[in-house]
Design a protein around this motif. Structure first.
Motif, mmCIF file in Angstrom:
data_model
loop_
_atom_site.group_PDB
_atom_site.id
_atom_site.type_symbol
_atom_site.label_atom_id
_atom_site.label_comp_id
_atom_site.label_asym_id
_atom_site.label_seq_id
_atom_site.Cartn_x
_atom_site.Cartn_y
_atom_site.Cartn_z
ATOM 1 N N GLN A 555 0.839 -1.207 0.000
ATOM 2 C CA GLN A 555 0.000 0.000 0.000
ATOM 3 C C GLN A 555 0.877 1.263 0.000
ATOM 4 O O GLN A 555 0.597 2.223 -0.724
ATOM 5 C CB GLN A 555 -0.929 -0.015 1.231
ATOM 6 C CG GLN A 555 -1.833 1.190 1.372
ATOM 7 C CD GLN A 555 -2.943 1.235 0.329
ATOM 8 O OE1 GLN A 555 -3.114 0.290 -0.458
ATOM 9 N NE2 GLN A 555 -3.681 2.337 0.302
ATOM 10 N N SER A 558 2.090 1.976 -3.354
ATOM 11 C CA SER A 558 1.090 2.593 -4.238
ATOM 12 C C SER A 558 1.097 4.110 -4.029
ATOM 13 O O SER A 558 0.960 4.873 -4.989
ATOM 14 C CB SER A 558 -0.307 1.995 -3.990
ATOM 15 O OG SER A 558 -0.934 2.593 -2.875
ATOM 16 N N SER A 571 0.664 2.443 -9.436
ATOM 17 C CA SER A 571 -0.011 2.785 -8.201
ATOM 18 C C SER A 571 -1.329 2.023 -8.071
ATOM 19 O O SER A 571 -1.627 1.438 -7.028
ATOM 20 C CB SER A 571 -0.249 4.292 -8.135
ATOM 21 O OG SER A 571 -1.006 4.599 -6.994
ATOM 22 N N ARG A 575 -2.275 -0.717 -5.291
ATOM 23 C CA ARG A 575 -3.391 -0.430 -4.382
ATOM 24 C C ARG A 575 -4.419 -1.561 -4.414
ATOM 25 O O ARG A 575 -4.902 -1.998 -3.369
ATOM 26 C CB ARG A 575 -4.046 0.919 -4.735
ATOM 27 C CG ARG A 575 -5.151 1.305 -3.734
ATOM 28 C CD ARG A 575 -5.784 2.667 -4.029
ATOM 29 N NE ARG A 575 -4.799 3.742 -3.983
ATOM 30 C CZ ARG A 575 -4.320 4.384 -5.058
ATOM 31 N NH1 ARG A 575 -4.754 4.064 -6.266
ATOM 32 N NH2 ARG A 575 -3.431 5.328 -4.923
ATOM 33 N N PHE A 623 -5.447 2.556 6.202
ATOM 34 C CA PHE A 623 -5.611 1.356 5.401
ATOM 35 C C PHE A 623 -6.203 0.213 6.237
ATOM 36 O O PHE A 623 -7.065 -0.534 5.776
ATOM 37 C CB PHE A 623 -4.234 0.985 4.851
ATOM 38 C CG PHE A 623 -4.135 -0.306 4.101
ATOM 39 C CD1 PHE A 623 -4.766 -0.474 2.869
ATOM 40 C CD2 PHE A 623 -3.366 -1.355 4.606
ATOM 41 C CE1 PHE A 623 -4.635 -1.664 2.163
ATOM 42 C CE2 PHE A 623 -3.242 -2.546 3.905
ATOM 43 C CZ PHE A 623 -3.878 -2.696 2.683
#
Ligand SMILES: *[C@@H]1O[C@H](CO)[C@@H](O)[C@H](O)[C@H]1NC(C)=O
Ligand SMILES: *[C@@H]1O[C@H](CO)[C@@H](O)[C@H](O)[C@H]1NC(C)=O
Ligand SMILES: *[C@@H]1O[C@H](CO)[C@@H](O)[C@H](O)[C@H]1NC(C)=O
Ligand SMILES: *[C@@H]1O[C@H](CO)[C@@H](O)[C@H](O)[C@H]1NC(C)=O
Ligand SMILES: *[C@@H]1O[C@H](CO)[C@@H](O)[C@H](O)[C@H]1NC(C)=O
Ligand SMILES: *[C@@H]1O[C@H](CO)[C@@H](O)[C@H](O)[C@H]1NC(C)=O
Ligand SMILES: *[C@@H]1O[C@H](CO)[C@@H](O)[C@H](O)[C@H]1NC(C)=O
Ligand SMILES: *[C@@H]1O[C@H](CO)[C@@H](O)[C@H](O)[C@H]1NC(C)=O
Ligand SMILES: *[C@@H]1O[C@H](CO)[C@@H](O)[C@H](O)[C@H]1NC(C)=O
Length: 724
Positions: A555, A558, A571, A575, A623
């Protein structure tokens, strides 16, 4: 005796009781008040004969600035005063450091535990001991005089010249406490034990006056660049210095002879012993005395500096397996050690003022979380910075100050150079003090791996097996922590870039970050039988906490791709992979009853301290679903032991710094319980070593990993957002 009101204000009632017991002893009224004191002794966990502010730690940092300038006062158990025992190197080896004060021709010992037969001296009485982030301060009564003995190891994170000076201060101030003037002189010496733990090593020395500074220099007769023995570098010199004001005297010679000279006369003989010999052959010491004249209630002081300097400092791998000699950064500003010492000594008032500002800023920031937290932070600072050295390349007259690299010794768990999973836990201290230092720490790892000599597709564990030889691992046989270190490198690079806006790391080394992110994509969802940073527990497949570090790393990549590399395609791919992995991870990593994260997928009878969830907080990714943090928080609350929560269910060991990291992700109540557990262990008297980061959660015993820089992670709660 004089009691400083400040200590009454700052301390709990039981500390006041300690003082009343001490006064009882001082007044020789034991028989009257003894039973009263004993009652309090029974109800207090540990009672000291002095006031300890904020508490009596396992070991006080005295001169702690580099892996080789690391002198401590072991003070655990029932407490040791500064003049009860000799200071120690962090390994426990004695470092001879003695101090006496002569008050109206009566000698008092305030530092070290010397025996000088045939002389008359008494022990000064320690009435208080205090540590801050940069200082350890001991106050004594010596007859009608109060002595304040201050050990200042500066932390100069934004001044690279000053940070790289491997020196520390000792200041001794005297003030009359009975309204009358008294004649005071102070004495101090160091032994060859500052160079080596091997007493049969031959040392040489000389003494010089340069301008206004007196210096004793001593070194091993037989030196080897870059080679350690028992964690002591077999290279370089110690320097003991003081300003050459009127009334300063010096002497080198046998310990008992030199000390007796001062005890009997209050001055030294200005004589030099040139019979070079082994450390323990009639124990040569290097001594100064300073006459403070007639001292009134206005404190008069003498200042000394002690340092360990070597050049070169680090051997550092280049392309083609060549090795570069690197030197301390301070050489960019000074052409001799004498010039550096002269500035260091004359800078003392300003250095002290800067240190007090730093101490107060950290105290105020940390105390907004809790006073226990502020104590932990204060005990972590010198230890963290004392594992590092700031270097440049070049040669005299042609230093390259654009080429700054910081080297860090792992310390005690082993002697590796710039261990990635040691820099990562320590990271908050560097980010808080000066984020540029984070760049200087990970840049050597990036430069080395960019040369292509490291053969593994994942990130290296460290830059060399034995400090200070940063010779890489061209055979790829470093301790393998593939997911751990790949995730750490990406996470630290993004954090540095976000905090500073300096995109040089992520753009220059985008190839490496992409390679490591792709390794994580291929490997982190179902980790193979790998080690994580808690390697003492051994490898294990499918580790939940290890997997999430890698998933957060994807993450983070990304974000790097989108924000700094303008690569929307990459990216989006990272992701969506991270999102899908997160969902699968929750299916496997949470116990089937949904109550907690498990150590390894599929084994409901396990649990784990989920410190890697904190990477999400560090990076501000939002996240990790709040529900995951909530269930873990409840699990910790229900399962915490006396001294903390175990690192995982295979062991009863916990880890101070990882508990603090984890506290970024928990409820306020769990955060408090983690802080209080660590504080209660630190103040338990169970150990006498520099801050150990590993100990048993229930008994507090078997503490280890002392003096590691990872305690920098104890600052994590000060970093929970990017505005710091
Ligand atoms: C030590 O002090 C005692 C008592 O004042 C005295 O009798 C003795 O001679 C002194 N010893 C030395 C070595 O000065
Ligand atoms: C200590 O130093 C002596 C002299 O250099 C050497 O012979 C001996 O092996 C050393 N001892 C240790 C334990 O390194
Ligand atoms: C003291 O010894 C060091 C190391 O051998 C040497 O570099 C320095 O020149 C000496 N100083 C004097 C004044 O002899
Ligand atoms: C560099 O040295 C000069 C001359 O001694 C001194 O005035 C200055 O403060 C030093 N710079 C730093 C950053 O310490
Ligand atoms: C100085 O260091 C920088 C950064 O590593 C490097 O780009 C530059 O070539 C170096 N300059 C010299 C003269 O070596
Ligand atoms: C990891 O867990 C997955 C899913 O349960 C399983 O298929 C795989 O065999 C496990 N890996 C190892 C090395 O045990
Ligand atoms: C990304 O795009 C921005 C804005 O167009 C530009 O300023 C920057 O230099 C680009 N960065 C890279 C690494 O291409
Ligand atoms: C599950 O974990 C427990 C505790 O660590 C261990 O004793 C047991 O062997 C594990 N079970 C499996 C199937 O790996
Ligand atoms: C911890 O210490 C106890 C008591 O000294 C000892 O019996 C035990 O084996 C130690 N445990 C470990 C894991 O070292």
């Amino acid at each position: 005796m004089t009691l400083n009101l400040r200590y009454f204000e700052e301390n709990s009632s039981h500390d006041e009781i300690d003082i009343s017991c001490m006064q009882t002893a001082m007044n020789s009224l034991w028989n009257v008040k003894l039973s009263l004191c004993l009652m309090f002794f029974l109800f207090s966990p540990i009672v000291f004969a002095w006031t300890a502010t904020p508490f009596n730690p396992p070991s006080y940092p005295l001169a702690v600035r580099t892996p080789y300038l690391s002198a401590w006062l072991p003070s655990g158990g029932s407490g040791k005063a500064l003049n009860d025992v000799w200071p120690q190197f962090w390994t426990g080896a004695t470092v001879g450091w003695a101090g006496f004060a002569n008050v109206d021709e009566v000698a008092y010992n305030f530092l070290g535990n010397p025996v000088v037969s045939g002389t008359n001296f008494t022990k000064a009485t320690q009435i208080s001991a205090e540590f801050t982030s940069t200082q350890s301060i001991f106050v004594f009564t010596a007859g009608p005089v109060e002595l304040t003995v201050t050990f200042l190891s500066p932390i100069e994170a934004i001044d690279l010249v000053k940070q790289s000076l491997p020196f520390s201060y000792l200041s001794v101030a005297a003030a009359s406490t009975d309204g009358l003037p008294h004649t005071v002189a102070v004495y101090t010496d160091i032994s060859g034990e500052w160079l080596t733990s091997n007493d049969t090593s031959v040392i040489e020395w000389n003494s010089t006056t340069t301008g206004s500074v007196l210096t004793h220099q001593s070194q091993l007769k037989s030196q080897t660049e870059y080679v350690e023995s028992a964690d002591r570098i077999q290279q370089g010199s110690i320097y003991y210095s003081t300003e050459n004001f009127e009334g300063a005297t010096y002497q080198t010679g046998q310990d008992v002879v030199v000390r007796a000279q001062f005890i009997d006369n209050g001055v030294l003989a200005n004589t030099l012993d040139t019979n070079f010999r082994t450390v323990s052959d009639d124990w040569p010491v290097f001594a100064f005395a300073a006459s403070l004249g007639m001292v009134t209630s206005e404190p008069q002081s003498a200042v000394f500096s002690v340092g360990h300097v070597r050049d070169p400092v680090v051997h550092y791998i280049q392309s083609g397996d060549a090795l570069e000699d690197r030197s301390y950064y301070f050489w960019s500003n000074y052409s001799t050690v004498a010039a550096a010492i002269s500035d260091f000594l004359s800078d003392y008032p300003m250095a002290l003022a800067r240190a007090e500002t730093l101490d107060q800023s950290l105290q105020i920031a940390a105390a907004s979380i809790s006073s226990a937290y502020a104590d932990i932070v204060a005990l972590s600072m010198r230890q963290t910075f004392g594992a590092t050295e700031l270097t440049i390349s070049g040669s005299p007259g042609a230093w390259n100050t654009s080429d700054v690299l910081m080297f860090l010794k792992e310390i005690s768990s082993d002697g590796n150079v710039n261990t990635v999973d040691v820099i990562m836990p320590a990271w908050p201290a560097f980010m808080l003090m000066n984020p540029e230092l984070g760049k200087y720490l990970i840049l050597p790892l990036l430069q080395y791996q960019e040369t292509g000599q490291y053969p593994n597709v994942y990130a290296a564990h460290d830059l060399g097996s034995t400090y200070p030889i940063a010779n890489g691992h061209n055979l790829g046989n470093d301790e393998p922590m593939p997911i751990e270190e790949s995730g750490n490198m990406i996470n630290m690079a993004l954090d540095y870039t976000q905090r500073t806006g300096d995109t040089s790391l992520v753009t220059t080394y985008s190839g490496l970050f992409t390679q490591w992110a792709d390794y994580l994509v291929a490997n982190t969802l179902f980790p193979a039988d790998q080690l994580s940073t808690t390697d003492f527990a051994g490898p294990l497949p499918n580790q939940t906490n290890l997997a999430i570090k890698g998933i957060i790393g994807i993450q983070a990549m990304s974000v790097i791709s989108e924000t700094y590399l303008n690569d929307t395609v990459a990216s989006n791919s990272y992701r969506s992979t991270a999102a899908s992995y997160l969902s699968t991870w929750q299916e496997h990593g949470i116990s089937s009853d949904g109550s907690h994260l498990i150590l390894e997928y599929g084994n409901d009878s396990t649990d784990v301290l989920g410190y890697n969830l904190a990477m999400d907080k560090l990076l501000g990714l939002n996240f990790i679903p709040p529900s995951v943090n909530s269930l873990q928080s409840a699990w910790y609350a229900n399962n915490i032991e006396k001294y903390g929560f175990p690192i995982d269910s295979r062991t009863t060991y916990t880890s101070a710094d990882w508990m603090i990291w984890t506290a970024m992700t928990t409820s306020a109540a769990v955060q408090t319980s983690f802080i209080d557990a660590i504080h209660s262990w630190l103040s338990s008297g169970l150990t006498s070593t520099p801050f150990g980061d590993r100990f048993e959660d229930d008994t507090g015993i078997n503490s280890s990993n002392e003096n590691r820089p990872v305690v920098g992670g104890n600052l994590a709660l000060l970093l929970s957002n990017k505005t710091v």
